[in-house]
Motif scaffolding. Structure first.
Motif, short mmCIF file in Angstrom:
data_model
loop_
_atom_site.label_atom_id
_atom_site.label_comp_id
_atom_site.label_asym_id
_atom_site.label_seq_id
_atom_site.Cartn_x
_atom_site.Cartn_y
_atom_site.Cartn_z
N ALA A 60 0.83 -1.20 0.00
CA ALA A 60 0.00 0.00 0.00
C ALA A 60 0.87 1.25 0.00
O ALA A 60 0.63 2.19 -0.77
N CYS B 139 -8.47 0.47 0.84
CA CYS B 139 -8.17 -0.59 1.82
C CYS B 139 -9.26 -0.67 2.89
O CYS B 139 -9.61 -1.77 3.35
N TYR C 164 -0.05 -4.08 -5.57
CA TYR C 164 -1.18 -3.34 -5.00
C TYR C 164 -2.50 -4.02 -5.37
O TYR C 164 -3.35 -4.26 -4.50
#
Length: 510
Positions: free
Chosen positions: A41, A67, A310
């Motif tokens: 992240a 997230c 990601y």
């Protein structure tokens, strides 16, 4: 971080003679360090900031919103026995136009779109078959009702109507392709989306249209806040679905990720219901400086490995399984817990924030936000924990102290930005009072004056000397002027303090 370090909100720097000048409208705020975002992240947020030449706060907020969207579907955090926090967040980055906000949002949200498309493709054949079966059964039910309407006897009519009702009771439920987020929905439609998609939804947008909708754009100016307020905290809510039976949301979780223009924030506190009901106190504000005019316009792309990591991390979080309640057989979110060391760090931070709400404290005029700040920090720690264990089972490992420290460092920065945001929104009366006092000083180009003189001139705005003194003290803290207390000179009335304007500002006035 060593245990002897106490969490404090970052303070501004100071020059040797005069403190660094901190503008009333453009405060010098601490920057968000992307190293506080772990693993894939943080790497993606850094690469996205570099690729788009945007302030790091923007990609950080959008990545955190994504997230949170994934984590809130499957997890909740137990801070202490009986005290749980959902893992949805409302980050809000105020940034002027031209800063590629839509591009950042699109890149950050890409894994959500890809997951939705893949899920829709997997369900396509099943949906098509069930829709066909449903249409056939609905046609049979209509035929039975037509026969009931034309029946010659009451017994025949009841028999046909009973057959129609039986068919309708057996109609198959056609699954909807999973939806994770929206960028344009009325509060009523948002409730339906949450009811249809596991009680979780995200509102992700580079604009701030949600504020207009909540203010009552389609309800004659009557604020419509109940659902979003309850969906922030996870409180139950009833959702009416038009022709369909109403449903109850038991633990709704709404994530909101916005990047509006700073002007949008101005005056939000004056909108009916926004301030008094705590809506504005639920956002995590960031107000980074705009890089416009300083960009190279030759950015590098995001490395393929970083982008793939990601996407894989977000997808892994979305694919976590729900837990099944052994007593009811119902699915529920899994519980993650704090380690003892993390709990100690969190409690220390919570006590600092609590003290900041006392009279004269930093958050005296922003208690609605500060009161939620510790809970927000816990949520953030839970999300970061999910990121770190995206490809594993975060519910089997307690949140470590290091992860909590990351969350608290982020919240310390957010707290400074929040005070600036409250100033923009007109929720900080101290800043507003300081502006009014400074306007009088600037208009008259008063390089030095007595406090009593200023109070006489401004008594309509400051009926009490103490109120004016508070405004001047704030101007002094920000480096605009200094208040010089007179020396005691025998009995009698104490002379009025002298106010001296910062020399370089006074020089510009001459």
């Amino acid at each position: 971080m060593p245990r002897d370090i106490v969490y404090e909100f970052p303070k501004q720097g100071a020059a040797p003679d005069w403190p660094e000048l901190i503008p009333l409208d453009q405060p010098d705020l601490p920057r968000l360090d992307l190293d506080h975002l772990p693993g894939w992240a943080g790497a993606y947020a850094k690469a996205l900031a570099k690729a788009t030449e945007t302030p790091p706060e923007l990609p950080a907020a959008m990545v955190l919103a994504v997230c949170a969207t994934a984590a809130a579907r499957r997890l909740r955090l137990m801070v202490s026995p009986g005290y749980f926090e959902p893992l949805n967040l409302w980050p809000c980055v105020a940034l002027e136009p031209g800063n590629r906000k839509s591009a950042v949002q699109g890149a950050a949200c890409a894994p959500l779109l890809e997951w939705e498309r893949d899920q829709a493709a997997e369900l396509a054949d099943e949906i098509q078959a069930l829709e066909s079966e449903r249409k056939t059964m609905e046609a049979r039910a209509r035929e039975m009702r037509n026969k009931a309407a034309k029946a010659e006897t009451d017994d025949d009519a009841r028999n046909y109507a009973s057959q129609a009702a039986q068919i309708e009771a057996e109609l198959p439920e056609v699954p909807k392709p999973p939806q994770l987020w929206t960028s344009d929905a009325t509060p009523e439609k948002l409730g339906v989306l949450m009811a249809d998609h596991g009680e979780c939804m995200a509102w992700l947008s580079a604009e701030a249209g949600i504020f207009d909708l909540l203010a009552g754009r389609y309800s004659s100016g009557i604020p419509n806040l109940d659902l979003v307020l309850k969906a922030w905290s996870g409180d139950p809510e009833r959702v009416d679905r038009g022709s369909r039976p109403p449903v109850y949301l038991h633990q709704p979780a709404l994530t909101i990720g916005l990047s509006p223009q700073p002007d949008v924030l101005r005056g939000l506190a004056s909108k009916p219901g926004f301030g008094g009901r705590g809506l504005l106190g639920r956002f995590l504000y960031l107000i980074p400086p705009s890089p416009l005019g300083h960009r190279t316009l030759t950015p590098t792309g995001i490395p393929e490995g970083v982008a793939n990591a990601y996407a894989a991390g977000v997808r892994a979080m979305l694919d976590w399984p729900l837990e099944v309640d052994p007593d009811t057989g119902m699915e529920r979110r899994r519980v993650i817990r704090l380690s003892e060391a993390a709990k100690i760090e969190w409690l220390e931070f919570a006590r600092i924030v609590e003290a900041s709400m006392l009279p004269g404290g930093e958050f005296e005029h922003a208690k609605d936000w500060a009161g939620k700040c510790p809970g927000q920090a816990a949520r953030l720690a839970g999300i970061l924990h999910g990121v770190e264990y995206a490809h594993g089972e975060p519910w089997t490992v307690p949140v470590p102290r290091e992860t909590m420290e990351r969350a608290l460092e982020i919240m310390a920065v957010v707290s400074r930005h929040t005070l600036a945001a409250y100033s923009l929104m007109g929720a900080d009366p101290g800043i507003d009072a300081a502006r009014k006092a400074w306007d009088w000083i600037r208009r008259g180009r008063r390089e030095a004056f007595k406090l009593r003189e200023a109070q006489q001139a401004l008594k309509g705005t400051f009926p009490r000397v103490a109120a004016l003194r508070d405004a001047l003290d704030l101007l002094e803290e920000r480096g605009y002027l200094e208040v010089i207390e007179p020396q005691a000179d025998g009995p009698g009335r104490r002379p009025s303090p002298t106010v001296r304007v910062r020399p370089d500002i006074a020089e510009d006035w001459r």
